[in-house]
Design a protein around this motif. Structure first.
Motif, PDB file in Angstrom:
ATOM      1  N   ASP A  93       0.815  -1.154  -0.104  1.00 37.04           N
ATOM      2  CA  ASP A  93      -0.090  -0.003   0.001  1.00 37.04           C
ATOM      3  C   ASP A  93       0.995   1.269  -0.031  1.00 37.04           C
ATOM      4  OD1 ASP A  93      -2.440  -1.445  -0.008  1.00 37.04           O
ATOM      5  OD2 ASP A  93      -2.674  -1.454   2.269  1.00 37.04           O
ATOM      6  N   VAL A  94       2.070   1.135   0.955  1.00 35.17           N
ATOM      7  CA  VAL A  94       2.731   2.542   0.800  1.00 35.17           C
ATOM      8  C   VAL A  94       3.602   2.693  -0.530  1.00 35.17           C
ATOM      9  CG1 VAL A  94       4.669   3.405   2.056  1.00 35.17           C
ATOM     10  CG2 VAL A  94       3.150   2.217   3.339  1.00 35.17           C
ATOM     11  N   MET A  95       4.013   1.514  -1.180  1.00 36.61           N
ATOM     12  CA  MET A  95       4.698   1.629  -2.372  1.00 36.61           C
ATOM     13  C   MET A  95       3.947   2.057  -3.502  1.00 36.61           C
ATOM     14  SD  MET A  95       8.159   1.069  -1.931  1.00 36.61           S
ATOM     15  CE  MET A  95       8.553   0.240  -3.495  1.00 36.61           C
ATOM     16  N   ALA A  96       2.539   1.526  -3.240  1.00 40.48           N
ATOM     17  CA  ALA A  96       1.776   1.651  -4.718  1.00 40.48           C
ATOM     18  C   ALA A  96       1.778   3.133  -5.201  1.00 40.48           C
ATOM     19  CB  ALA A  96       0.420   1.304  -4.330  1.00 40.48           C
ATOM     20  N   GLY A  97       1.930   3.128  -6.505  1.00 40.74           N
ATOM     21  CA  GLY A  97       1.995   4.573  -7.265  1.00 40.74           C
ATOM     22  C   GLY A  97       3.227   5.107  -6.997  1.00 40.74           C
ATOM     23  N   ARG A  98       4.447   4.396  -6.423  1.00 37.72           N
ATOM     24  CA  ARG A  98       5.679   5.216  -6.136  1.00 37.72           C
ATOM     25  C   ARG A  98       6.787   4.347  -6.947  1.00 37.72           C
ATOM     26  NH1 ARG A  98       5.782   8.715  -1.739  1.00 37.72           N
ATOM     27  NH2 ARG A  98       3.922   8.762  -0.305  1.00 37.72           N
ATOM     28  N   HIS A  99       7.209   3.254  -6.397  1.00 29.98           N
ATOM     29  CA  HIS A  99       8.076   2.547  -7.076  1.00 29.98           C
ATOM     30  C   HIS A  99       7.833   1.205  -7.360  1.00 29.98           C
ATOM     31  CE1 HIS A  99      10.439   6.016  -6.524  1.00 29.98           C
ATOM     32  NE2 HIS A  99      10.328   6.079  -4.905  1.00 29.98           N
ATOM     33  N   MET A 100       8.393   0.335  -7.976  1.00 30.15           N
ATOM     34  CA  MET A 100       8.636  -1.089  -8.203  1.00 30.15           C
ATOM     35  C   MET A 100       8.932  -1.658  -7.030  1.00 30.15           C
ATOM     36  SD  MET A 100       9.773  -3.471 -11.307  1.00 30.15           S
ATOM     37  CE  MET A 100       9.005  -2.455 -12.539  1.00 30.15           C
ATOM     38  N   MET A 101       7.956  -2.616  -6.511  1.00 25.10           N
ATOM     39  CA  MET A 101       8.216  -3.599  -5.195  1.00 25.10           C
ATOM     40  C   MET A 101       8.926  -4.739  -5.677  1.00 25.10           C
ATOM     41  SD  MET A 101       5.884  -3.718  -1.935  1.00 25.10           S
ATOM     42  CE  MET A 101       6.293  -4.860  -0.514  1.00 25.10           C
ATOM     43  N   ALA A 102       9.842  -5.419  -5.145  1.00 28.05           N
ATOM     44  CA  ALA A 102      10.083  -6.629  -5.743  1.00 28.05           C
ATOM     45  C   ALA A 102      10.263  -7.320  -4.061  1.00 28.05           C
ATOM     46  CB  ALA A 102      11.550  -6.830  -5.845  1.00 28.05           C
ATOM     47  N   VAL A 103       9.536  -8.526  -4.047  1.00 26.87           N
ATOM     48  CA  VAL A 103       9.674  -9.272  -2.517  1.00 26.87           C
ATOM     49  C   VAL A 103      10.229 -10.543  -2.621  1.00 26.87           C
ATOM     50  CG1 VAL A 103       7.890 -10.602  -1.105  1.00 26.87           C
ATOM     51  CG2 VAL A 103       7.206  -8.426  -2.347  1.00 26.87           C
ATOM     52  N   GLU A 104      11.105 -10.730  -1.390  1.00 31.66           N
ATOM     53  CA  GLU A 104      11.892 -11.788  -1.166  1.00 31.66           C
ATOM     54  C   GLU A 104      11.700 -12.478   0.141  1.00 31.66           C
ATOM     55  OE1 GLU A 104      16.293 -13.708  -0.827  1.00 31.66           O
ATOM     56  OE2 GLU A 104      16.179 -11.731  -1.343  1.00 31.66           O
ATOM     57  N   PHE A 105      11.099 -13.485   0.265  1.00 27.30           N
ATOM     58  CA  PHE A 105      10.613 -14.018   1.491  1.00 27.30           C
ATOM     59  C   PHE A 105      11.829 -14.805   2.053  1.00 27.30           C
ATOM     60  CE2 PHE A 105       6.473 -13.672  -0.563  1.00 27.30           C
ATOM     61  CZ  PHE A 105       6.005 -12.631   0.390  1.00 27.30           C
ATOM     62  N   ARG A 106      11.791 -14.867   3.212  1.00 28.66           N
ATOM     63  CA  ARG A 106      13.011 -15.650   4.143  1.00 28.66           C
ATOM     64  C   ARG A 106      12.376 -16.685   5.157  1.00 28.66           C
ATOM     65  NH1 ARG A 106      18.237 -14.108   3.724  1.00 28.66           N
ATOM     66  NH2 ARG A 106      18.765 -13.803   1.790  1.00 28.66           N
ATOM     67  N   ASN A 107      10.977 -16.819   4.691  1.00 24.16           N
ATOM     68  CA  ASN A 107      10.165 -18.234   5.585  1.00 24.16           C
ATOM     69  C   ASN A 107       9.550 -18.914   4.473  1.00 24.16           C
ATOM     70  OD1 ASN A 107       7.709 -19.195   6.880  1.00 24.16           O
ATOM     71  ND2 ASN A 107       9.145 -18.410   8.572  1.00 24.16           N
ATOM     72  N   ARG A 108       9.868 -20.288   4.506  1.00 25.23           N
ATOM     73  CA  ARG A 108       9.338 -21.287   3.485  1.00 25.23           C
ATOM     74  C   ARG A 108       7.801 -21.404   3.528  1.00 25.23           C
ATOM     75  NH1 ARG A 108      13.028 -24.559   2.844  1.00 25.23           N
ATOM     76  NH2 ARG A 108      11.771 -26.159   1.593  1.00 25.23           N
ATOM     77  N   SER A 109       7.209 -21.066   4.491  1.00 31.48           N
ATOM     78  CA  SER A 109       5.582 -20.959   4.515  1.00 31.48           C
ATOM     79  C   SER A 109       5.035 -20.413   3.526  1.00 31.48           C
ATOM     80  CB  SER A 109       5.040 -20.495   5.821  1.00 31.48           C
ATOM     81  OG  SER A 109       5.228 -19.276   5.900  1.00 31.48           O
ATOM     82  N   TRP A 110       5.793 -19.447   2.935  1.00 30.06           N
ATOM     83  CA  TRP A 110       5.030 -18.716   1.805  1.00 30.06           C
ATOM     84  C   TRP A 110       5.261 -19.658   0.555  1.00 30.06           C
ATOM     85  CZ3 TRP A 110       2.873 -13.918   2.315  1.00 30.06           C
ATOM     86  CH2 TRP A 110       3.104 -13.317   3.435  1.00 30.06           C
ATOM     87  N   PHE A 111       5.887 -20.700   0.171  1.00 28.90           N
ATOM     88  CA  PHE A 111       5.755 -21.549  -0.927  1.00 28.90           C
ATOM     89  C   PHE A 111       5.972 -23.019  -0.428  1.00 28.90           C
ATOM     90  CE2 PHE A 111       7.899 -17.401  -2.592  1.00 28.90           C
ATOM     91  CZ  PHE A 111       7.040 -17.193  -3.550  1.00 28.90           C
ATOM     92  N   ASP A 112       5.073 -23.307   0.646  1.00 26.97           N
ATOM     93  CA  ASP A 112       4.836 -24.465   1.001  1.00 26.97           C
ATOM     94  C   ASP A 112       3.495 -24.855   0.220  1.00 26.97           C
ATOM     95  OD1 ASP A 112       2.398 -23.492   2.327  1.00 26.97           O
ATOM     96  OD2 ASP A 112       3.319 -23.965   4.223  1.00 26.97           O
ATOM     97  N   GLU A 113       3.138 -26.051  -0.064  1.00 21.66           N
ATOM     98  CA  GLU A 113       2.071 -26.582  -0.622  1.00 21.66           C
ATOM     99  C   GLU A 113       0.708 -26.206  -0.518  1.00 21.66           C
ATOM    100  OE1 GLU A 113       1.518 -30.858  -0.581  1.00 21.66           O
ATOM    101  OE2 GLU A 113       3.488 -31.280  -0.910  1.00 21.66           O
ATOM    102  N   LYS A 114       0.510 -25.385   0.784  1.00 20.82           N
ATOM    103  CA  LYS A 114      -0.604 -24.802   0.994  1.00 20.82           C
ATOM    104  C   LYS A 114      -0.871 -23.441   0.584  1.00 20.82           C
ATOM    105  CE  LYS A 114      -3.494 -23.785   5.112  1.00 20.82           C
ATOM    106  NZ  LYS A 114      -3.583 -24.043   6.815  1.00 20.82           N
TER     107      LYS A 114
END
Length: 308
Positions: free
Chosen positions: A161-182
């Motif tokens: 929300d803060v970044m919207a309309g300002r700059h491109m936001m790239a996201v790197e997660f460091r918790n594997r729950s974001w890409f588990d099967e669920k």
């Protein structure tokens, strides 16, 4: 298909001390950046993670690099949920910080007016890069304890929300729950819905704070691949005095050739692809970046071609 290859930082202490990249006499901050920009079309600024960026530095970076050179810049650590020592905040704001007796502070500890001012100053500091057309993505590397649970997702959405309309936001997660099967499908859906760039990583697998390589595009504008190396022994090393202690890995030519195939596939789906080597022990990242550029051939932008 436009592929920009570079490294994370151009001033790592082990890189400078090794004397394996910069030519003799290249000892000043200006000389090092000018030389780096003559070798690569892209760099990632990591110093902005540790402390708030400085607008005067941004102006100098613009002046010292070729037209079309690109800076990806890391988000300040407080924004990504990391613990932040008090002395990493601007000095004139330290008296406004919560006086809770804690050495380290977190985003949730901050009064709203302090948060707002930090965001304002961050955007002000990187504005010269944006205005010069040299700002790529603002890279949010979220803390390992920012999980896919509702509170973690809410924080990522708040940053979006803060970044919207300002700059491109790239996201790197460091918790594997974001890409588990669920959660993998919902994570990618969130990124696509909000126009966030899914950061594709190459890193040791197994620890809870590592995620798999998810070769998916979530923004038509950019694909970002970060290569951390595959050194299991140092990924969570205790007592590391610098980031380079963790990312000590030298990619083989065969490994880079395999990666180049995936990189070229993903590059067909986006306007621009950034490949950042974060194996920043001595000159490993720079050597590997040069080799990858040779493997990619015409698909890789050379510094002199680093225009729009």
């Amino acid at each position: 298909m436009t592929i920009f290859v570079g490294t994370a930082s151009w001033t790592d202490p082990t890189l400078i001390k090794s004397r394996k990249f910069y030519p003799p006499g290249c000892n000043s901050a200006e000389a090092r950046l000018r030389f780096y920009a003559s070798q690569f079309p892209l760099v990632e600024v990591d110093s902005s993670y540790y402390s708030m960026p400085n607008g005067s530095n941004s102006v100098l970076w613009v002046e010292r690099t070729l037209p079309g050179f690109v800076f990806n810049i890391k988000a300040f650590r407080l924004f990504t949920g990391h613990q932040t020592p008090r002395d990493m905040f601007p000095k004139d704001m330290q008296s406004a910080l919560p006086q809770n007796g804690k050495k380290n502070l977190y985003y949730k500890d901050m009064p709203e007016d302090v948060r707002d001012e930090l965001w304002r100053r961050y955007f002000e500091a990187i504005a010269p890069l944006h205005d010069a057309g040299k700002l790529g993505a603002v890279h949010f590397q979220f803390a390992p304890w920012v999980t896919s649970a509702p509170d973690g997702r809410a924080h990522v959405e708040h940053c979006a929300d803060v970044m919207a309309g300002r700059h491109m936001m790239a996201v790197e997660f460091r918790n594997r729950s974001w890409f588990d099967e669920k959660h993998a499908s919902s994570t990618l859906a969130l990124e696509r819905e909000r126009g966030l760039v899914n950061v594709i990583v190459d890193e040791p697998q197994g620890p809870a704070n590592s995620i798999p390589s998810v070769w998916e595009v979530t923004s038509p504008s950019l694909a970002l691949i970060r290569l951390h190396g595959r050194n299991h022994e140092t990924w969570n090393i205790k007592g590391a005095t610098a980031a380079s202690d963790r990312f000590n890995y030298d990619y083989s030519n065969d490994e880079l050739s395999e990666l180049s195939i995936e990189i070229q596939k993903i590059a067909k789906s986006v306007s621009q692809t950034h490949v950042v080597f974060n194996n920043n022990w001595e000159n490993q990242g720079q050597r590997n970046a040069r080799t990858l550029m040779e493997i990619l051939g015409a698909a890789a932008k050379s510094p002199l071609e680093a225009g729009p």
